[in-house]
Design a protein around this motif. Structure first.
Motif: not given
Length: 369
Positions: A296-309
């Motif tokens: 998700l970070l690689e795809q710059q999908d930051y919102l979903r990355a925040i939730v995941t991390y």
């Protein structure tokens, strides 16, 4: 080789777990110099026998700690009984305390060097402890003492593969085929070796044989998918990967492997699907959340990355990598104060671990903020 394809081709260590030793009961002496000495010897033998029976009962009840204590008491009374130490080693191996298992099996071998099963079990324990060179030596000794020991040849092949001795591994596996031509495991292991050598057509051929013998084993389908994709057969490769996940829907590692392979192929959307399936199979899997967050970070999908991390740091609060990547995701959404807090936590954890490289990486990002 692409690291994701290599990850999918790895095999488990050591073949089959060591057997539960049949510990021979002590023999009551038939003659003694005096009646008193004979009585003492009889009492000692009876005590040893009772301990051995109790130890086996505890093993069968999965009380390894109790079994170890009982067997050690028996060993104190009968210190020259190799099978008692073998039984202790088995219990430690079952508890995955492989360092102690190695010590116990070495003690058994010191007392009885001609027992192939002791050498096999020592190899198994050494392999799982990560000492592949010593494990190979132990497995070879087991095969010298018992030339038909299939499990020892399988274990030897695995540790030689880990040492990148692919030709030696293949020779060990060929011996298994000569002994057990319908052994599914050996064809799967050989397929993994061929993949690591880049011999993809041979890998596909032998993995198809494995699939015919065990059509419902997902790990075979994963490696078959790797081989077919590497040959450019995308459709059949993807079908094999899909079948692997369908065969073992609760197997987190298979979903992750399939996701990694699809990711290496540039199929991001499908890779995310399999990472999500891995999380659905085990919501507490830190590895699954980390891999999904990384993509998700690689795809710059930051919102979903925040939730995941956030889930990663909840599951593993002492893992600095989770806090570091959470900081990057927050930075991507320009939530700088939250990002700084996450990054400072990561830096502190890296410092506690003595990871200077991690500290430098975090500080470089902090300077940008």
């Amino acid at each position: 080789m692409n690291r994701f394809l290599l990850m999918a081709s790895l095999v488990l260590l050591g073949g089959v777990a060591p057997f539960i030793p049949q510990v021979a009961l002590a023999q009551t002496p038939t003659a003694s110099p005096t009646l008193l000495e004979e009585s003492v010897a009889q009492n000692s033998a009876q005590r040893i026998n009772a301990l051995l029976r109790r130890g086996r009962e505890l093993v069968e009840a999965n009380d390894c700690a109790g079994a170890i204590a009982t067997y050690r008491e028996a060993a104190a009374l009968d210190p020259d009984n190799a099978r008692i130490f073998s039984a202790i080693g088995f219990c430690y191996a079952r508890e995955e305390n492989f360092a102690e298992a190695v010590d116990a099996y070495q003690r058994a071998i010191a007392l009885d060097d001609r027992n192939a099963n002791f050498h096999y079990a020592l190899g198994f324990s050494l392999a799982n402890a990560g000492d592949y060179g010593a494990a190979a030596t132990a497995y070879r000794r087991a095969t010298e003492l018992d030339t038909d020991n299939v499990e020892a040849f399988l274990g030897l092949g695995v540790v030689l593969t880990r040492q990148s001795d692919y030709d030696g591994a293949l020779r060990a596996y060929q011996r298994v085929i000569s002994l057990r031509p319908n052994n599914t495991q050996v064809y799967e292991f050989m397929g993994a070796v061929y993949i690591q050598q880049g011999r993809f057509q041979e890998a596909a051929d032998i993995l198809k044989r494995a699939s015919d013998l065990a059509p419902r084993r997902g790990s075979i389908q994963v490696n078959l998918g790797v081989a077919l994709l590497s040959l450019g057969n995308v459709n059949d490769g993807l079908l094999a990967l899909k079948r692997a996940a369908e065969l073992e829907p609760r197997n987190v590692q298979i979903h992750l492997q399939v996701g990694n392979i699809l990711r290496s192929q540039g199929n991001v959307d499908r890779a995310l699907e399999y990472y999500q399936q891995a999380i659905a199979a085990d919501a507490s899997s830190v590895q699954a959340h980390e891999l999904m967050g990384e993509l998700l970070l690689e795809q710059q999908d930051y919102l979903r990355a925040i939730v995941t991390y956030r889930r990663v740091v909840e599951l593993a609060p002492d893992n600095p990598n989770g806090h570091y990547h959470l900081g990057l995701a927050l930075q991507g959404r320009q939530r700088n104060q939250e990002a700084i807090a996450a990054l400072e936590t990561a830096r502190n954890l890296y410092q506690q671990q003595g990871n200077s490289e991690g500290v430098d990486t975090v500080e470089a990002v902090l300077r940008e903020l």
